[in-house]
Each structure stands twice: as structure tokens, then as C-alpha cells.
Write an enzyme that holds these catalytic residues in place. Structure first.
Site, short mmCIF file in Angstrom:
data_model
loop_
_atom_site.label_atom_id
_atom_site.label_comp_id
_atom_site.label_asym_id
_atom_site.label_seq_id
_atom_site.Cartn_x
_atom_site.Cartn_y
_atom_site.Cartn_z
N SER A 320 0.84 -1.20 0.00
CA SER A 320 0.00 0.00 0.00
C SER A 320 0.88 1.26 0.00
O SER A 320 0.64 2.20 -0.76
CB SER A 320 -0.91 -0.01 1.23
OG SER A 320 -1.53 1.23 1.38
N TRP A 323 2.62 1.60 -3.34
CA TRP A 323 1.68 2.00 -4.40
C TRP A 323 1.51 3.51 -4.42
O TRP A 323 1.38 4.13 -5.47
CB TRP A 323 0.32 1.32 -4.16
CG TRP A 323 -0.70 1.69 -5.20
CD1 TRP A 323 -0.91 1.09 -6.40
CD2 TRP A 323 -1.64 2.78 -5.13
NE1 TRP A 323 -1.91 1.71 -7.08
CE2 TRP A 323 -2.39 2.76 -6.33
CE3 TRP A 323 -1.92 3.76 -4.19
CZ2 TRP A 323 -3.38 3.67 -6.61
CZ3 TRP A 323 -2.92 4.68 -4.47
CH2 TRP A 323 -3.64 4.63 -5.66
N HIS A 324 1.55 4.12 -3.20
CA HIS A 324 1.30 5.56 -3.14
C HIS A 324 2.42 6.38 -3.74
O HIS A 324 2.18 7.51 -4.17
CB HIS A 324 1.08 5.99 -1.68
CG HIS A 324 -0.31 5.74 -1.23
ND1 HIS A 324 -0.70 4.54 -0.69
CD2 HIS A 324 -1.43 6.51 -1.26
CE1 HIS A 324 -1.99 4.59 -0.40
NE2 HIS A 324 -2.45 5.76 -0.74
N GLY A 325 3.63 5.85 -3.76
CA GLY A 325 4.66 6.66 -4.38
C GLY A 325 6.04 6.08 -4.27
O GLY A 325 6.33 5.22 -3.44
N PHE A 483 -0.65 9.62 -7.61
CA PHE A 483 -0.36 8.24 -7.22
C PHE A 483 -0.80 7.28 -8.31
O PHE A 483 -0.81 6.13 -8.20
CB PHE A 483 -1.04 7.90 -5.89
CG PHE A 483 -0.64 8.86 -4.78
CD1 PHE A 483 0.63 9.42 -4.75
CD2 PHE A 483 -1.53 9.21 -3.79
CE1 PHE A 483 1.00 10.30 -3.76
CE2 PHE A 483 -1.17 10.09 -2.77
CZ PHE A 483 0.09 10.64 -2.77
#
Lengths: 483, 306
Positions: A320, A323-325, A483
């Protein structure tokens, strides 16, 4: 052409006009063409890649289904396509991140290298359509859905313009059956759309954009701020990211409803959560569900119990964060939430026994909010140094002196006029939270439909007023579009 | 469905009424502590200090009242530019305010940019005629577009209007006759020496220069004694080559008028306790500077009388 631009409103008006002009059975073609035009206007190069993904995954889906029908294993094909999708996603999003790791290792061994070999590519929408494509293929493989026969329907699912910039990540089993039915006008949908769009724009323009000014100002000069100002900066960032992203989601779901497509809610009052576990059931629901279904459960979930459960939880939150950055601060944020979740599971039983009294609930909401806000400090910071500096200021330099309060309220120039700015953003945030509380735990939770409708009508009028009179139209773009 | 549409219409109507009141009537809202309304309320102002935040932080109203004969008032807006000061002066005269002495802030940075609004409070304070003139200047000389229109007539000062009673109370605590009465602490040499200098500008803007000349013309016409005043900047900025060049350029525009330069006063611009930053004075600096400035003014008057 993001949601907060005039060009988007014009585009939507034209789309709606054409959409309702033609027969219901052909309306999906309008949505597909509209989505294509919308994506091309964002970035035609990324659109070409997206179109390639649509064709490849469409054909793969049919092939997987055929192989299963013929009694053959489709596992290799499924894994192969998923790997290709994630490699493309990885190149687009994480090349810089992994190259940074390589540089650190090279530096450690004192190996000479040029400072910037790779350049990060900005590919709007790739994170969202990739996850949709993966869930589509896995669902076919698991026999939960049939492979789509119409390329137009499938293309619309993957590239649907209200969802392409920042989700929500619609599931194929909910989206595809709707697009294959005649998309007819329903008054209920339009009503729902009006409430969501008004609320979404109010959250984005009157809270998120206004809070952004305060937050940016604090983060730009943490060293010269006192602890109280830093705490308010962190709290207002919590409001900013929530109102920015949930505002986007509300508009997205509202616009979808205008075109007769129902999409599940992406947020459910996350800052009223009574525990971290509860928070993750309410925050970015579509991504959380995706991660639960395709990462957590795929790894075994909680079946084996004990250490395996902790490992799977940590892995899910690590993914998670990643995935955001492409940054270590995001990874840290993911791990932080993973740890909190593991801890939260242990206290779950105590939670159930706890008293339902309002003050106890408010206490839990407060503690959860502070834990989440601490995590957002890392999420917002440019690097670890900045994040720890914020935490240090909050913990070590907290003061409630008159001077500290004045510096916090008049954060910009010390000018009295910034009082209005501060009171406006804090007031609007409190108002939103109170409304959410009333709908979740308060009087409106069990109110009659008539009473709720009455409140909704007042709310719409208020949102329109707040958008025009308290909105900040200067800032463009949504946080989660990155994102 | 009808109810929902009505709700949108009601929201729009309230917003339009709100914005109309703000744009056409706001300048009539009473304010006795600072800004144009407070200045108009005075009717006779013997000494009007008109300028930017440098005046707000740099002119001590109590010292002015003690030193000068008659009534004193500080009219200050952040980054107040000459084109805006011209409109402020015109509006005061339209409202029959009698001014005997006018002290204009000779601030290089606000004179070296194209017309733009840097303090939205000014939009609130000006009457509709003044607002339109300022906006027209922005269209003509700064290519203002839709975004500036929204900022100017829609977004600005709405929070101020919603919280007007709170602001009125807060302003009273903060200002007296337009002068800032909040005690602000000085900085340290270490901080001040390490502050980066404000950006370099191309030179004095023609429109701003013309506005200064127009102020001179009006003062002559209205028989107002005019002084141009330079608030002392911290040493590092004061010595910067480009700053000195721009200051000379600005002084050239008003060369034939009385200019009270900071360097002519015995003010120590290396003393960190006098400064909040490179431009703004602290409470202590404000009192010291105002005393020195007004002594120079009185001396100048005596010389002229002789």
C-alpha cells in the site's frame, strides 16, 4: 482537464447533452468515446499505452476463460500478463525509487556512477487502470465473472473518465453488468449526483485548497515554527488530504451517477473511526478492498494465524505504501500502518467489550485521529528529516502562550487578515466532521427519510454558497492524481 | 428533484447577494481602528502616513501623537503600491477628508512591479469607483485575466465579511488610528545576516512612477505638505548593490520633493533588536525610528519656516 477546471465542466455538459440525446442502448459508446477524448486530453502518449493494455487484457481475459472451459490451466497466462502489467507500472512509477536504492548501494561500495541515470515518467491513471485490469483477469480466472465480449464495454470499464485520474477502483462485477444494460435516466441517480458533486467540490475548494496554503506554509519553514503551529499544520494536512481525495471521489461517483453508473462509496467518514482497523475499513475503500482481495488473501490472509497473519498484514501495508509513491516516506507510512494494524488486532477483543458511551467513543475517535495524523506527517514530508523535525517540534516545543497561539492563527505574515483564513478552514472542517458524526452516530443516523432529505437540501444550498464564497480556485490538481 | 434544483438556486442567490453587498457596500461598514474607513471617520488628519507594511510596522502612532501637533493617522496596506496609494488619496479627498501633511512610503519593491493587489483588505476598503480603477490598471498594465477577476470581485474578503464583528474586535486590539500597537520582538544578528535578500526587480515601473508624480500634483493642488519617507532596511539589504541602484532610481522620480532618507537619521540599521526581518521593524525599532523621523520632520519644518 481535472475536475476543478472550467474545461472539465464544459466537457461534462457536452457529454451529458449527447449522452441523453441518443437511445439508451447506444449510450455506452458515448461514454467510451468521451473517456478516450478525456484521456487523450490528459496525455496522448499514456493513452496509447492504456489502449494497448485494454486490448491485451481484453484478449487475455477471453483466452483465460477459453482455456479454463477447455480444462487447461490458465495460470501461466494469468501470471504472465499480470507480471507484464506490473513491470510497466513499476517502470512508470518506481524507476527513480529503485535507482535511488542502487545509488545508495553503489555509494556504500564507493563505485562511481552518474547522479541521475533514470528519469521518472509521469503517467496519469496507470495505477488505477492497472489494478482494474488485474482484478478483471483474476476474477475470470477464479470463475467469479465471465470474460467481457464487447471491447467497448471493457474499454469503458478500464478508461472510464470520472475514475481515470484517481479512482475509485471499480470492480468488474459491479461495473460491467451496468454498462451492458441500457443506461437509462433515473431521477434518484441525478439527486444522488447533485449531493455528491456539491459536497465534493465544497470539500475540495473550500477546505482542501484552503488548508493547502496553511500546510505548505508550515512545511516550507518548519524550523521557524513553534510546536502548536506544527501540530495545526499536521491536523490541517489530515483534513486537506481527506477533503482532497474524498472530494475527488464524491465528484467522480456523482459524475458516474449522472451517466447512470452506480459506483460504491470510496470513503465512509474515516476520521470517525474508533480504531486503526476501523479506519482502514473507511479510508480509500476501493484500494483497501483490492489489497485485501489480491494481496492479503492471496498470501494466505489470516488462515494460518500467528506470525503468518502478521507477515501478510505487514506485506499488504508495505505494498500500500509503495503503491502511493516512489519514496521511502511512503513505504515508512505503509509499514507504520501495518504495525498499528497488527497491534490493533490484539486489542480487538477489548474493543468489543468497551462501553458505547459517547465520550468513550469520542476518546477513541480522537486517539485514532492522532495516530493517523502522525502517519500523514511522513506521507506529506519531502524526506525523513522534515518529518522528524515536525514530530520533534510537536513533542518538544509545544507551547500555549499567547505568542504561540497568535503565530499559529496568523501563520502567514502575522497580519490580522489571516485570522479569517484560519477560522474559515477550521470552521468548515469542524462543520463537515459534525455533519458526518450526526449521520454516523448522531440524530441523523436513525432519522426518517423526510428529515434526511430536508437536511440534504439545506446542505446543498450551503455547499453552493461555500464553493462560491469560500472556495479557493487558485490551486489546481488533486493529491491522489499523483499516485 | 425540484427541491434539489431550488436548493442550488437558493445557494446561488445567497452567494450573489453576499458578493453584491461585499463589492458595493463593504466600504461603508464602520471601522474606527484602521484602514480607509477609520481615516474617513477622522475628517481632519494633520499628519497622514500612507504606505505599506513597512509603515504599519515602522511608524509608532503614540510617538507621532506625542511629537507632532494635531491629529496623526497611519494608512497602511501590505505592499501598498503608488497606483493604489493614489486611489486611496483620491477616495479620502472624495470623502472630504482634510489632510495637512502627507508622508508617503518610498518603498522600492512596491514601486518596481506592475500594478497588482498584494493586500485584499484594500479591495474591501475602497469604494466601487476606486476598486474599478485599480482593476482597470491591472487589466491595462498587468494583463489581468479571469483568475484575477475571480480573486478581486469574488474570492477576496469573504471570510472577513462573514466574521466582521470578530475582526472589528481584533482590529481594535491591534490598531490605534491605523498604527500597529502590537509589541513585536526583534530578531538576532545570526538570523538576520542569514536571511536571503528579496528578489531583484528590473527597475522602477513606469506606471508606478507616474502615480507618484500624480500624488505630487494632487498634493500641490490641494495644498498638502508632502514628504517621501524611506523606512530603514536592515544593513545587508541596505548595502545590496541592486537595492541601492533601484532606490536611487526611485528617488530620481520624486527628486524635487522632500525626501527623508533613512541614512540621514542616526538610526542603527545593524541593531538586530530593531528588526523582525530585513524589511520590518520590531516594536523597539518602530519607536526609535519614529522618534528620529519626526525630529527630522520638525527640523525640516522649522528650516522652511525660517
Amino acid at each position: 482537464m481535472t475536475f476543478d477546471t472550467i474545461s472539465f465542466l464544459l466537457f461534462m455538459a457536452v457529454m451529458l447533452f449527447i449522452f441523453y440525446l441518443i437511445p439508451a442502448v447506444h449510450r455506452k459508446y458515448v461514454l467510451f468515446l468521451g473517456s478516450v477524448i478525456f484521456y487523450i486530453s490528459l496525455d496522448w502518449k499514456v493513452f496509447c499505452l492504456a489502449l494497448g493494455t485494454v486490448i491485451v487484457t481484453f484478449l487475455s481475459g477471453r483466452r483465460i476463460e477459453r482455456q479454463i472451459e477447455q480444462g487447461k490451466s490458465a495460470k501461466i497466462l494469468l501470471i504472465g500478463v499480470i507480471v507484464i502489467l506490473f513491470v510497466i507500472l513499476g517502470i512508470a512509477k518506481y524507476l527513480n525509487f529503485f535507482s535511488e536504492i542502487v545509488y545508495i548501494v553503489l555509494d556504500f561500495f564507493r563505485v562511481n556512477h552518474s547522479s541521475k541515470v533514470f528519469e521518472l515518467l509521469a503517467m496519469i491513471g496507470i495505477s488505477y487502470y492497472t489494478l482494474k485490469a488485474v482484478s478483471y483477469l483474476v476474477e475470470i480466472y477464479q470463475g467469479k465473472i465471465k470474460a467481457e465480449k464487447s471491447l467497448v464495454s471493457y474499454g469503458t470499464y478500464l478508461l472510464f473518465f470520472p475514475q481515470i485520474i484517481a479512482g475509485p477502483i471499480a470492480t468488474p462485477d459491479s461495473f460491467l453488468p451496468q454498462i451492458n444494460q441500457p443506461l437509462i435516466y433515473k431521477e434518484e441517480n441525478i439527486k444522488k449526483a447533485i449531493v455528491l458533486i456539491a459536497t465534493g467540490y465544497m470539500k475540495k475548494l473550500a477546505i482542501a485548497n484552503v488548508a493547502a496554503g496553511y500546510v505548505n506554509s508550515v512545511y516550507a519553514a518548519i524550523e521557524s515554527r513553534n510546536g502548536l503551529t506544527c501540530l495545526f499544520g499536521a491536523i490541517l494536512y489530515s483534513m486537506q488530504i481527506y477533503c482532497d481525495f474524498s472530494g475527488y471521489s464524491d465528484i467522480s461517483i456523482g459524475v458516474s451517477a449522472l451517466f447512470g453508473i452506480e459506483v460504491k462509496s470510496n470513503f465512509n467518514c474515516p476520521y470517525l473511526s474508533v480504531s486503526i482497523k476501523d479506519f482502514w475499513r473507511r479510508w480509500h475503500i476501493s484500494l483497501s478492498s483490492w489489497l485485501r482481495n489480491y494481496v492479503y488473501i492471496s498470501c494466505g490472509g489470516s488462515k494460518k494465524g500467528g506470525l503468518a497473519k502478521i507477515r501478510n498484514t505487514m506485506l499488504t501495508f508495505f505494498v500500500s505504501g509503495l503503491w502511493h509513491g516512489a519514496d521511502f516516506t511512503f513505504v515508512f507510512w505503509g509499514i507504520y500502518h501495518g504495525i498499528l494494524n497488527c497491534f490493533c488486532k490484539k486489542v480487538k477483543k477489548q474493543e468489543k467489550k468497551s462501553s458505547p458511551k459517547a465520550w468513550v467513543r469520542l476518546g477513541k475517535i480522537g486517539v485514532t485521529f492522532l495516530c493517523v495524523t502522525a502517519g500523514w506527517i511522513f506521507f506529506r514530508a519531502d524526506n525523513f528529516g522534515q518529518a522528524f523535525q515536525m514530530l520533534e517540534k510537536i513533542c518538544m516545543e509545544m507551547s500555549f502562550s499567547e505568542d504561540a497561539i497568535l503565530q499559529t492563527i496568523l501563520v502567514f505574515t502575522g497580519d490580522i487578515m489571516s485570522l479569517g483564513y484560519f477560522v474559515s478552514v477550521v470552521g468548515m472542517s469542524i462543520l463537515l466532521m459534525v455533519r458526518e458524526y450526526c449521520y454516523t452516530y448522531g440524530k441523523l443516523a436513525d432519522a426518517t427519510e423526510k428529515r434526511k432529505e430536508k437536511e440534504t437540501i439545506i446542505w446543498i444550498a450551503f455547499c453552493v454558497f461555500a464553493i462560491i464564497c469560500l472556495g479557493n480556485f487558485g490551486t489546481s490538481g488533486f493529491i491522489y492524481a499523483n499516485f | 428533484m425540484k427541491k434539489y434544483m431550488k436548493a442550488i438556486a437558493v445557494g446561488l442567490c445567497i452567494a450573489i447577494c453576499f458578493l453584491s453587498v461585499k463589492n458595493f457596500m463593504a466600504y461603508k461598514f464602520p471601522n474606527s481602528s484602521n484602514g480607509m474607513q477609520a481615516a474617513i471617520e477622522q475628517k481632519n488628519v494633520s499628519h497622514l502616513f500612507m504606505g505599506s507594511s513597512l509603515f504599519r510596522q515602522g511608524i509608532d502612532i503614540y510617538t507621532a501623537e506625542d511629537t507632532l501637533e494635531g491629529n496623526s493617522f497611519v494608512l497602511a496596506y501590505n505592499g501598498n503600491q503608488p497606483v493604489q496609494m493614489l486611489e486611496e488619496l483620491k477616495m479620502l479627498l472624495r470623502n472630504e477628508v482634510k489632510i495637512d501633511n502627507l508622508y508617503v512610503d518610498l518603498y522600492v519593491y512596491s514601486s518596481a512591479i506592475r500594478p497588482a493587489i498584494s493586500d485584499t483588505k484594500l479591495i474591501w476598503d475602497l469604494d466601487f469607483q476606486g476598486k474599478c480603477k485599480i482593476y482597470q490598471d491591472m487589466i491595462t498594465y498587468s494583463e489581468a485575466g479571469m483568475s484575477e477577476f475571480v480573486d478581486f470581485f469574488i474570492s477576496s474578503n469573504n471570510e472577513y465579511m462573514l466574521m466582521y464583528p470578530v475582526f472589528k474586535f481584533a482590529m481594535k486590539k491591534e490598531f490605534y488610528k491605523g498604527g500597529n500597537i502590537r509589541e513585536t520582538a526583534g530578531s538576532t544578528r545570526e538570523i538576520l545576516d542569514n536571511l536571503s535578500l528579496p528578489g531583484i526587480r528590473d527597475g522602477i515601473n513606469q506606471v508606478q512612477g507616474d502615480a507618484l508624480k500624480e500624488i505630487v500634483r494632487i498634493c500641490e493642488e490641494e495644498n498638502i505638505e508632502l514628504y517621501f519617507v524611506e523606512v530603514p532596511k536592515y544593513d545587508t539589504l541596505d548595502q545590496a548593490e541592486y537595492y541601492v541602484r533601484m532606490r536611487n532610481e526611485l528617488e530620481y522620480v520624486v527628486a524635487e520633493r522632500t525626501i527623508i532618507r533613512a541614512s540621514a537619521l542616526s538610526f542603527d540599521n545593524r541593531n538586530p533588536s530593531y528588526y523582525q526581518d530585513l524589511l520590518h521593524l520590531s516594536g523597539e525599532g518602530r519607536r526609535t525610528y519614529t522618534k528620529l523621523l519626526l525630529e527630522a520632520v520638525v527640523e525640516n519644518k522649522e528650516e522652511n519656516d525660517e
